[in-house]
Every structure is written in C-alpha cells, then in structure tokens.
Design a protein around this motif. Structure first.
Motif, mmCIF file in Angstrom:
data_model
loop_
_atom_site.group_PDB
_atom_site.id
_atom_site.type_symbol
_atom_site.label_atom_id
_atom_site.label_comp_id
_atom_site.label_asym_id
_atom_site.label_seq_id
_atom_site.Cartn_x
_atom_site.Cartn_y
_atom_site.Cartn_z
ATOM 1 N N MET A 110 8.791 30.139 -34.299
ATOM 2 C CA MET A 110 8.477 31.407 -33.598
ATOM 3 C C MET A 110 7.057 31.496 -34.323
ATOM 4 O O MET A 110 6.182 31.462 -35.143
ATOM 5 N N GLY A 111 6.820 32.512 -33.362
ATOM 6 C CA GLY A 111 5.709 33.620 -34.174
ATOM 7 C C GLY A 111 6.177 34.616 -34.975
ATOM 8 O O GLY A 111 7.365 34.557 -35.207
ATOM 9 N N LEU A 112 5.054 35.298 -35.021
ATOM 10 C CA LEU A 112 5.629 36.836 -36.664
ATOM 11 C C LEU A 112 6.847 37.771 -35.101
ATOM 12 O O LEU A 112 6.012 37.901 -34.322
ATOM 13 N N PHE B 261 4.014 37.825 -44.021
ATOM 14 C CA PHE B 261 3.121 38.276 -43.648
ATOM 15 C C PHE B 261 2.703 39.822 -44.028
ATOM 16 O O PHE B 261 3.600 40.811 -43.173
ATOM 17 N N THR C 171 -7.778 45.995 -34.368
ATOM 18 C CA THR C 171 -7.385 44.386 -34.688
ATOM 19 C C THR C 171 -6.811 44.258 -36.156
ATOM 20 O O THR C 171 -6.847 44.992 -37.024
ATOM 21 N N GLN C 172 -5.540 44.142 -36.258
ATOM 22 C CA GLN C 172 -4.888 43.615 -37.579
ATOM 23 C C GLN C 172 -5.251 42.725 -38.228
ATOM 24 O O GLN C 172 -5.585 41.564 -37.834
ATOM 25 N N PHE D 26 -5.156 40.051 -41.697
ATOM 26 C CA PHE D 26 -3.450 39.429 -41.685
ATOM 27 C C PHE D 26 -3.685 39.186 -43.737
ATOM 28 O O PHE D 26 -5.366 38.623 -43.325
ATOM 29 N N GLY D 27 -2.586 39.161 -44.578
ATOM 30 C CA GLY D 27 -2.615 38.638 -45.549
ATOM 31 C C GLY D 27 -2.653 36.707 -45.774
ATOM 32 O O GLY D 27 -2.156 36.382 -44.651
ATOM 33 N N PRO D 28 -2.675 36.158 -46.771
ATOM 34 C CA PRO D 28 -2.441 34.660 -46.754
ATOM 35 C C PRO D 28 -1.155 34.505 -46.757
ATOM 36 O O PRO D 28 -0.619 33.271 -46.384
ATOM 37 N N GLY D 29 0.186 35.203 -47.300
ATOM 38 C CA GLY D 29 1.118 34.974 -46.551
ATOM 39 C C GLY D 29 1.983 34.670 -47.643
ATOM 40 O O GLY D 29 1.283 34.236 -48.812
ATOM 41 N N PHE E 171 -4.503 38.783 -28.095
ATOM 42 C CA PHE E 171 -5.727 38.410 -29.157
ATOM 43 C C PHE E 171 -5.455 37.063 -29.105
ATOM 44 O O PHE E 171 -3.927 36.255 -28.904
ATOM 45 N N TYR F 118 -4.421 33.884 -32.461
ATOM 46 C CA TYR F 118 -5.214 34.013 -33.400
ATOM 47 C C TYR F 118 -5.065 32.523 -34.112
ATOM 48 O O TYR F 118 -3.715 32.165 -33.224
ATOM 49 N N GLN G 87 -3.754 29.430 -36.674
ATOM 50 C CA GLN G 87 -3.011 29.841 -38.289
ATOM 51 C C GLN G 87 -2.873 28.559 -38.474
ATOM 52 O O GLN G 87 -2.787 27.363 -38.330
ATOM 53 N N GLN H 242 -2.403 30.928 -43.295
ATOM 54 C CA GLN H 242 -3.840 32.270 -43.192
ATOM 55 C C GLN H 242 -4.106 32.568 -41.771
ATOM 56 O O GLN H 242 -3.585 31.405 -40.867
ATOM 57 N N MET H 243 -3.436 33.723 -41.551
ATOM 58 C CA MET H 243 -3.568 33.968 -39.664
ATOM 59 C C MET H 243 -4.809 34.248 -39.433
ATOM 60 O O MET H 243 -5.721 35.060 -40.248
ATOM 61 N N LEU I 143 -8.444 35.712 -36.984
ATOM 62 C CA LEU I 143 -7.730 36.579 -35.733
ATOM 63 C C LEU I 143 -9.449 35.487 -35.471
ATOM 64 O O LEU I 143 -10.402 35.188 -35.537
ATOM 65 N N ARG J 74 -10.615 39.021 -29.389
ATOM 66 C CA ARG J 74 -9.786 39.970 -28.605
ATOM 67 C C ARG J 74 -10.690 40.264 -27.215
ATOM 68 O O ARG J 74 -11.935 39.773 -26.965
ATOM 69 N N PHE K 57 -1.590 31.013 -31.928
ATOM 70 C CA PHE K 57 -0.899 31.892 -31.824
ATOM 71 C C PHE K 57 -1.948 33.310 -30.393
ATOM 72 O O PHE K 57 -2.635 33.662 -31.055
ATOM 73 N N PHE L 182 4.213 38.684 -31.071
ATOM 74 C CA PHE L 182 3.694 37.223 -30.777
ATOM 75 C C PHE L 182 4.157 36.119 -29.809
ATOM 76 O O PHE L 182 4.986 36.602 -29.451
ATOM 77 N N GLY L 183 2.860 34.697 -29.052
ATOM 78 C CA GLY L 183 3.924 33.991 -28.857
ATOM 79 C C GLY L 183 4.886 32.521 -29.573
ATOM 80 O O GLY L 183 4.077 33.216 -30.956
#
Lengths: 113, 111
Positions: A41-43, A90, A101-102, A104-107, B35, B37, B39, B44-45, B47, B50, B91, B101-102
């Motif tokens: 799944m995505g986020l 995340f 843009t968002q 992200f942290g490393p999770g 966007f 992304y 991974q 880590q996500m 970018l 965009r 993604f 997100f997809g």
C-alpha cells in the motif's frame, strides 16, 4: 540542516503497551503529518497539524493520538498498541498544505506482538 | 474522493536503458499537484519530481521526466539512462487538500 528526523528508528511492543513516536523538523514548517505504510500500500494519513497547538484527523486516526506543543515537534502516541498497528510510520512536514512539497523523515518501524 | 492508480506492481530495466512508470488519477479538481516519490530499501521517501496541474510543460529533473496528460488524468515517469541506484519503490502521489498515494511500483535495475 537535518530536515525531518524521527525517533526511534525501530521498536517492538507487546499488545497493550503504550509508546510515543517523536518527529522533529528544523525547516520552520507550519504543517506536519503522520503517515503509516503497510505492505502493498501507499502511505495513509493518520493525523496532521496545521500549526503549533493544532491537530486534525486524517484517513486512519483510530488508535492514535497526536500533539503539537512546539512548532518543530509532532508527537504520535499509541495508548494501547494492537498487532494491527504493526507498520512503518513516516512523519512529514511542509511550509503549507496546498502549495508546497512535503518532506519526509526516514521512518519508524514498529512491530506489535 | 481522489484516487491514484499505479497499474504496474513491478517493473525491470537494464542499466543504461529507459523505463516508464505509469500513473493515473481520478479527481474533479482543477488545481492540484502531482508528485513522484522514490523509496529505496532504506525506506526514506525521497521526492523525485513535481508537476503543477496548471502548467502544460512537463517537469524534468536530470534523468527523470514526466508525461503529464491532464485531460486523460495520466502522469507517467520516465527514467533515462537507468542506474543501479534507481532501484526502489516508486510512488505516484496527488495533492489538492491532502496528499494521496498510489500503491507503488517496484523498479529493479539489472546490470
């Protein structure tokens, strides 16, 4: 400039235990978000905050609470962990919700037994 | 509700070749952002690229470019001169009021 950092990186919990995940950002962003990512799944958005002292529910908020006492920090709490909360979490931040843009942290990988 | 569909769960490409990842989305909004992304195994996500919906010109970032077809609600990612470090989950994401997100495409790069 560290960007978005998350603590801890990995944690194992027993069912019923509680814990808090910490997200910190040093970009002076107004908006912060917590997502969870499950296999295939995505986020999915859990909760978000549009500024210090504010929080709002996302798609999957049940079982989680959040707090934004300081602009740079966004805490995600699990009061009574369940195996269904095993996931990768995340944190992200953005200057505002629509235009930017968002980042992200490393999770944080959480395993609930 | 907005949805994002990535129809290719997995793709593979030879090093130095070109690969295109597909993404379609469903929305009734006219003002939004799209966007891609990346991974990697580190989780880590990152970018990649965009695109603003109001811009007709396709975004490019070095070896990464998009084919944005607004009427068709399509937003594909082209990776040119693929490198081993490009191997990751990719993604596609749509954003108007929130980021959607997809489910991702796993890209393998073969040496």
């Amino acid at each position: 400039n560290a960007g978005v950092t998350q603590t801890p990186k990995f944690r194992v919990l027993k069912t019923g235990q509680s814990m808090t995940l910490l997200c910190a950002q040093d970009m002076n962003h107004e908006y912060m978000y917590w997502y969870r990512q499950d296999p295939g799944m995505g986020l999915r958005l859990i909760h978000y905050s549009v500024g210090e002292g504010t929080t709002a529910k996302g798609e999957v908020p049940d079982g989680y609470n959040v707090s934004r006492l300081k602009k740079q920090n966004f805490l995600l709490g699990l009061e009574s962990a369940a195996p269904s909360q095993t996931s990768v979490y995340f944190c992200a931040s953005s200057a505002n919700r629509m235009r930017k843009t968002q980042y992200f942290g490393p999770g944080t990988r959480l395993l609930v037994l | 509700a907005q949805t994002v569909t990535q129809s290719q769960p997995e793709m593979s490409v030879q090093e130095a070749e070109t690969v295109t990842l597909s993404c379609t989305y469903d929305t009734s909004e006219s003002d939004y952002y799209l966007f891609w992304y990346k991974q990697p195994p580190s989780r880590q996500m990152i970018l990649v690229i965009r695109q603003e919906a109001y811009k007709q010109q396709n975004a490019t970032e070095n070896r990464f470019s998009v084919n944005f077809q607004k009427a068709a609600k399509s937003f594909s990612l082209k990776i040119s001169d693929s490198q081993l470090g490009d191997a990751a989950m990719y993604f596609c994401a749509y954003r108007s009021k929130k980021l959607v997100f997809g489910k991702g495409t796993k890209l393998t790069v073969n040496p």
